[in-house]
Design an enzyme around this catalytic site. Structure first.
Site, PDB file in Angstrom:
ATOM      1  N   SER A 148      23.276  28.676  59.096  1.00  0.00           N
ATOM      2  CA  SER A 148      23.790  27.462  58.440  1.00  0.00           C
ATOM      3  C   SER A 148      22.789  26.783  57.522  1.00  0.00           C
ATOM      4  O   SER A 148      23.192  26.035  56.634  1.00  0.00           O
ATOM      5  CB  SER A 148      24.286  26.483  59.491  1.00  0.00           C
ATOM      6  OG  SER A 148      23.225  26.068  60.312  1.00  0.00           O
ATOM      7  N   HIS A 198      29.990  29.578  61.670  1.00  0.00           N
ATOM      8  CA  HIS A 198      30.061  29.360  60.224  1.00  0.00           C
ATOM      9  C   HIS A 198      30.719  30.543  59.515  1.00  0.00           C
ATOM     10  O   HIS A 198      30.341  30.903  58.405  1.00  0.00           O
ATOM     11  CB  HIS A 198      28.666  29.086  59.651  1.00  0.00           C
ATOM     12  CG  HIS A 198      28.131  27.759  60.083  1.00  0.00           C
ATOM     13  ND1 HIS A 198      28.489  26.578  59.467  1.00  0.00           N
ATOM     14  CD2 HIS A 198      27.309  27.418  61.093  1.00  0.00           C
ATOM     15  CE1 HIS A 198      27.899  25.572  60.076  1.00  0.00           C
ATOM     16  NE2 HIS A 198      27.166  26.050  61.074  1.00  0.00           N
ATOM     17  N   LYS A 209      34.735  23.307  63.448  1.00  0.00           N
ATOM     18  CA  LYS A 209      34.390  23.421  62.023  1.00  0.00           C
ATOM     19  C   LYS A 209      35.662  23.799  61.249  1.00  0.00           C
ATOM     20  O   LYS A 209      36.504  22.932  61.009  1.00  0.00           O
ATOM     21  CB  LYS A 209      33.240  24.406  61.834  1.00  0.00           C
ATOM     22  CG  LYS A 209      31.969  23.983  62.611  1.00  0.00           C
ATOM     23  CD  LYS A 209      30.765  24.779  62.223  1.00  0.00           C
ATOM     24  CE  LYS A 209      29.611  24.621  63.214  1.00  0.00           C
ATOM     25  NZ  LYS A 209      29.057  23.273  63.327  1.00  0.00           N
TER      26      LYS A 209
HETATM   27  C1  LIG Z   1      25.742  28.573  64.680  1.00  0.00           C
HETATM   28  C2  LIG Z   1      26.242  27.476  65.566  1.00  0.00           C
HETATM   29  N1  LIG Z   1      26.451  27.743  66.865  1.00  0.00           N
HETATM   30  C3  LIG Z   1      26.892  26.779  67.714  1.00  0.00           C
HETATM   31  C4  LIG Z   1      27.148  25.502  67.269  1.00  0.00           C
HETATM   32  C5  LIG Z   1      27.649  24.489  68.236  1.00  0.00           C
HETATM   33  O1  LIG Z   1      29.032  24.287  68.009  1.00  0.00           O
HETATM   34  P1  LIG Z   1      29.799  23.100  68.699  1.00  0.00           P
HETATM   35  O2  LIG Z   1      29.762  21.946  67.755  1.00  0.00           O
HETATM   36  O3  LIG Z   1      31.182  23.605  68.959  1.00  0.00           O
HETATM   37  O4  LIG Z   1      29.068  22.795  69.963  1.00  0.00           O
HETATM   38  C6  LIG Z   1      26.944  25.178  65.934  1.00  0.00           C
HETATM   39  C7  LIG Z   1      27.183  23.806  65.457  1.00  0.00           C
HETATM   40  O5  LIG Z   1      26.535  23.244  64.660  1.00  0.00           O
HETATM   41  C8  LIG Z   1      26.478  26.190  65.048  1.00  0.00           C
HETATM   42  O6  LIG Z   1      26.261  25.935  63.768  1.00  0.00           O
END
Ligand SMILES: Cc1ncc(COP(=O)(O)O)c(C=O)c1O
Length: 377
Positions: free
Chosen positions: A162, A190, A222
């Site tokens: 990200s 993502h 997201k």
């Molecule tokens: C690559 C990645 N994994 C996990 C998460 C965590 O997701 P959640 O908001 O559902 O806890 C995010 C959130 O920013 C993320 O970008």
């Protein structure tokens, strides 16, 4: 256009010529614009009436309603997997996974830039841990070759990273996994919903067969409606094991009905019609190409809607973002320690809900500020 709430609280208001146009949000993970889709909103409202605000329980006591199991089935169907398990978030899905099925006789290989929740999840498990250099297949192969005698080998990667908007070389990772008899787990937060022709994620982006990746973790927070929730999808035996052992699943409340219903409607939409990924792809191409023409450096994968505008200096990036907000464009600067020193940037995120005129207005603002601050000529 996406209206940004809460700006007044921060004392920030757009200035210049855009007062009547509102603020454009270019820093959200609402990749498909579905968090404001009328059918998604109505599904959430109806679920409130039909199922209540919450279930006041974890899943295995009295926290499983029909809508929870229906959503798990839809997730598995969407990804063409055997089964799926919901969690309160993808952070929890990552926290629950590794500890539940890896033992001290196993090895885990993790990209050094994987998300914090993967890092934390791996800390909880007792497998031997290897951190390979970012997207570096040579390093991964070397580390895999050190673990030939382990019971199980698991390669773990973000599908798309990200901070940089770049995609893991999943085709190469799967090939190495095959060579070294390893499993592959991808965090597709993502990517799910928009990457690949039909939005199935990184696997589809590389034209791999569904199932080439053994385990997918992703988020509902997201592209898939933007509320909250996460999941693991993969083999039925794994999902059964997680229901018995994954601590965030066992010891944290069920997802509230409106959240489940909104996500469920998103999957209906995505599985019911083609074309959901086209607009975000067009928007991404438009922004990346016009910004490059204007003289900016945009890093990351050409197909990914995370478009980091590279500025280098942390102070410059912060001032730049403030000046963008003055022009009615909401973007955020990232600097050390979130990204490496001297690699400060503004991370622009495209959404299918952006109109071409919104994107052009944003590029115009970037160009004005870029010239004023000496970033471009
Ligand atoms: C690559 C990645 N994994 C996990 C998460 C965590 O997701 P959640 O908001 O559902 O806890 C995010 C959130 O920013 C993320 O970008």
């Amino acid at each position: 256009m996406i209206e940004v709430e809460g700006m007044k609280d921060e004392g920030k208001k757009p200035q210049g010529n855009n007062k009547d146009e509102g603020i454009l949000n270019f820093c959200s993970n609402n990749y498909l614009g579905l968090s404001s889709h009328p059918e998604v909103i109505n599904a959430g409202k109806k679920a409130l009436d039909d199922y209540g605000a919450g279930v006041s329980s974890v899943r295995f006591i009295c926290g499983t309603q029909t809508i929870h199991t229906e959503l798990e089935s839809k997730i598995a169907r969407f990804h063409e997997r055997e089964d799926a398990i919901l969690y309160p978030s993808c952070f929890d899905a990552n926290a629950g996974l590794f500890e539940a099925f890896l033992t001290p006789d196993d090895c885990i290989f993790s990209d050094e830039l994987n998300h914090a929740s993967i890092i934390d999840g791996i800390r909880l498990c007792k497998a031997r841990k290897f951190r390979y250099k970012h997207r570096n297949m040579e390093d991964l192969a070397t580390k895999l070759s050190e673990c030939g005698d382990s019971r199980l080998r698991l390669i773990v990667t973000d599908g798309a990273f990200s901070m940089d908007g770049n995609v893991a070389p999943l085709d190469l990772i799967c090939r190495l996994a095959n060579d070294y008899n390893a499993l592959v787990m991808v965090d597709d937060c993502h990517a799910t919903g928009f990457l690949g022709k039909t939005g199935r994620g990184t696997e589809e982006h590389f034209n791999l067969m569904p199932g080439a990746v053994d385990i997918i973790n992703s988020t509902l927070g997201k592209a898939l409606g933007g509320a909250s929730g996460g999941y693991t999808t993969g083999p039925i035996e794994l999902v059964h094991l997680l229901r018995q052992r994954a601590r965030p699943y066992l010891f944290s409340n069920s997802l509230p009905p409106p959240v489940v219903a909104c996500a469920s409607k998103v999957f209906d939409l995505l599985m019911g019609a083609d074309g959901f990924t086209e607009k975000i792809r067009e928007n991404t191409t438009r922004f990346r190409s016009k910004m490059t023409e204007a003289g900016f450096t945009i890093s990351g994968d050409a197909h990914h809607p995370i478009c980091p505008v590279m500025l280098g200096d942390a102070r410059l990036a912060a001032v730049f973002a403030d000046e963008m907000l003055d022009r009615g464009i909401y973007v955020i600067s990232f600097s050390y320690p979130v990204v490496p020193k001297d690699k400060a940037r503004i991370r622009v995120q495209m959404s299918a809900s952006h109109r071409f005129e919104d994107i052009d207005r944003t590029i115009e603002a970037f160009t004005q500020v870029g010239k004023r601050l000496g970033v471009i000529e």
